[in-house]
Design an enzyme around this catalytic site. Structure first.
Site, PDB file in Angstrom:
ATOM      1  N   GLU A 188      -7.888  -6.165   4.927  1.00 27.99           N
ATOM      2  CA  GLU A 188      -7.860  -5.734   3.531  1.00 27.99           C
ATOM      3  C   GLU A 188      -6.662  -6.324   2.798  1.00 27.99           C
ATOM      4  OE1 GLU A 188      -8.719  -1.674   5.306  1.00 27.99           O
ATOM      5  OE2 GLU A 188      -9.144  -1.301   3.206  1.00 27.99           O
ATOM      6  N   ASN A 208       0.876  -1.169   0.000  1.00 28.03           N
ATOM      7  CA  ASN A 208       0.000   0.000   0.000  1.00 28.03           C
ATOM      8  C   ASN A 208       0.918   1.226   0.000  1.00 28.03           C
ATOM      9  OD1 ASN A 208      -1.853   1.998   0.434  1.00 28.03           O
ATOM     10  ND2 ASN A 208      -2.811   1.036   2.214  1.00 28.03           N
ATOM     11  N   ARG A 230      -2.440  -2.167  -3.616  1.00 29.45           N
ATOM     12  CA  ARG A 230      -3.708  -1.480  -3.390  1.00 29.45           C
ATOM     13  C   ARG A 230      -3.736  -0.234  -4.266  1.00 29.45           C
ATOM     14  NH1 ARG A 230      -5.556   2.613   1.163  1.00 29.45           N
ATOM     15  NH2 ARG A 230      -7.762   2.587   0.656  1.00 29.45           N
ATOM     16  N   HIS A 290     -13.249   1.656  -0.035  1.00 32.62           N
ATOM     17  CA  HIS A 290     -13.187   0.621   1.016  1.00 32.62           C
ATOM     18  C   HIS A 290     -13.739  -0.716   0.505  1.00 32.62           C
ATOM     19  CE1 HIS A 290     -13.544   3.799   4.483  1.00 32.62           C
ATOM     20  NE2 HIS A 290     -12.282   3.514   4.262  1.00 32.62           N
ATOM     21  N   ARG A 315     -13.092  14.111   7.918  1.00 34.68           N
ATOM     22  CA  ARG A 315     -13.917  14.416   6.729  1.00 34.68           C
ATOM     23  C   ARG A 315     -15.373  14.604   7.146  1.00 34.68           C
ATOM     24  NH1 ARG A 315     -12.111   9.435   3.236  1.00 34.68           N
ATOM     25  NH2 ARG A 315     -10.278   9.213   4.546  1.00 34.68           N
TER      26      ARG A 315
END
Ligand code: ADP
Length: 397
Positions: free
Chosen positions: A382, A7, A89, A178, A239
């Site tokens: 993940e 990642n 990713r 996601h 956010r």
């Protein structure tokens, strides 16, 4: 086969190494502050002493070589030829990528064409792939997209009610993110229930620093709360999530902020941080316990937004078999789970306070025995999902 999952961020690389025969995680770590005077390298491997070094790491290429050197030094890999594949990713796959793909020149070009849709995320992801291909030209590389799982969302759910040209000329639509996490926990829930995923309707809630809800019908994503970008939907660490779009223009006029400054406010100064000054949920709880009204309000706004999406996605799905909480908050925060599910008994959602307070190690069933809808906390993984999809993509699953 051993698969390395990467990642790549703008100044960091996170990695995990898996042995796919038994899906064992052999090593994990990260390289941070790449390109800065003092870099940080952290490596942990099964049966080896953890390594933590501070020294400069010039660029992502050097970071990758350091990671491979550490994997060989701590015995997780015999040598670099022992590496079967690298799974990357990639945040935004647009409408082009509906599954994981083996990286070639055409794939690289398409990911770079998607940069305007994900200017913060796709460039470092792409750079990580470029460096990995340079460093390990013989190793197959696979790109796994955060958006891919949501490509099954139907047009009535992915279109915004904007002039057609926003979509046709500028690709403005809901993409969702996601996806790897939503897919992983959906599969884990199906395994736990002993039913095929294709037979299940689920609402999955990924609540970490970023947060999103997904409606899954017969195993496929049919709606998700994040939109064209990861800004829409639930309240997040920094956010805003859903906001009247007119607020944007109003605040720019009222304060003299530029569009870039306003974007920064919505992405980095809003959410829990905007409401109470703390973006980390544990800190929000500490402040709330110490009597700070703003922190209590932040918690209430956070959970209320989740409850609203639970109701909305219940309506989308018609029948819900299970609700799944995941991500750092979803897995660990029983208060958020109970507050979000409070008052939903008429929808068949009923938590058991004792089960809900137990620690979640893998799958924790938190619903009451008489709850029509099962509620789970499930630890996401993940990276393992990326490794699995890498294997499937290479036809070796
Ligand atoms: P990311 O989205 O960056 O992967 P995580 O999934 O690790 O992040 O989630 C980070 C969030 O999880 C933070 O808000 C953190 O406070 C929260 N969190 C982690 N552990 C707990 C806990 N035990 N209780 C409540 N919140 C927690």
């Amino acid at each position: 086969m051993r698969i390395l999952v990467l990642n790549s961020g703008s100044s960091s690389i996170k990695y995990r190494l898996f042995r796919m025969e038994d899906e064992a995680q052999l090593a994990e770590g990260h390289v941070d502050r790449i390109g800065e005077p003092e870099g940080l390298l952290v490596h942990r491997a099964e049966g080896a002493e953890p390594v933590r070094e501070t020294r400069p790491v010039r660029d992502h290429g050097e970071g990758l070589r350091d990671i491979l050197a550490a994997l060989v030094a701590n015995g997780a890999l015999a040598d670099t030829a022992d590496l079967g594949a690298i799974g990357h990713r990639v945040v935004h796959g647009g409408e082009e990528f509906t599954t994981a793909v083996r990286v070639d020149e055409a794939v690289m070009r398409t990911i770079s064409e998607l940069v305007p849709l994900a200017p913060l995320h796709n460039p470092p992801n792409l750079h990580g792939i470029e460096e990995a291909r340079r460093a390990f030209p013989a190793t197959p590389q696979v790109a796994v997209f955060d958006t891919a799982f949501h490509q099954s969302i139907p047009p009535h759910a992915y279109h915004y009610a904007l002039p057609r040209s926003a979509y046709t000329d500028h690709h403005v639509r809901r993409y969702g993110f996601h996806g790897t996490s939503h897919r992983y926990v959906a599969r884990r829930a199906a395994q736990h229930l002993g039913r095929p995923l294709e037979a299940l309707n689920l609402i999955t809630l990924h609540l970490g620093n970023g947060a999103s809800a997904t409606a899954i019908a017969a195993g496929r994503s049919v709606d998700t709360s994040m939109g064209m970008t990861p800004l829409e939907g639930l309240v997040m660490g920094t956010r805003s999530g859903d906001v009247d779009p007119a607020v944007n223009f109003y605040l720019q006029r009222a304060t003299g902020m530029s569009p870039a400054e306003m974007e920064n406010v919505l992405i980095r100064e809003s959410g829990l941080k905007g409401l109470c000054g703390a973006n980390d949920m544990r800190e929000v709880h500490r402040l709330a316990a110490a009597g700070y009204a703003d922190a209590r309000l932040a918690l209430e706004v956070f959970c209320y937004r989740i409850r609203k999406y639970l109701g909305a996605y219940y309506a989308v799905l018609g029948r819900v078999d299970a609700v799944v909480f995941t991500g750092g908050i979803g897995e660990n925060d029983h208060t958020v789970r109970s507050c979000s599910c409070g008052g939903l008994e008429r929808l068949g959602i009923r938590l058991d306070p004792e089960r809900n307070a137990a620690p979640c190690r893998d799958v924790l069933e938190v619903s009451a025995a008489n709850s029509e809808v099962k509620v789970f906390a499930i630890r996401t993984n993940e990276e393992l999902e990326i490794a699995r999809q890498t294997l499937v993509c290479l036809g070796q699953s």
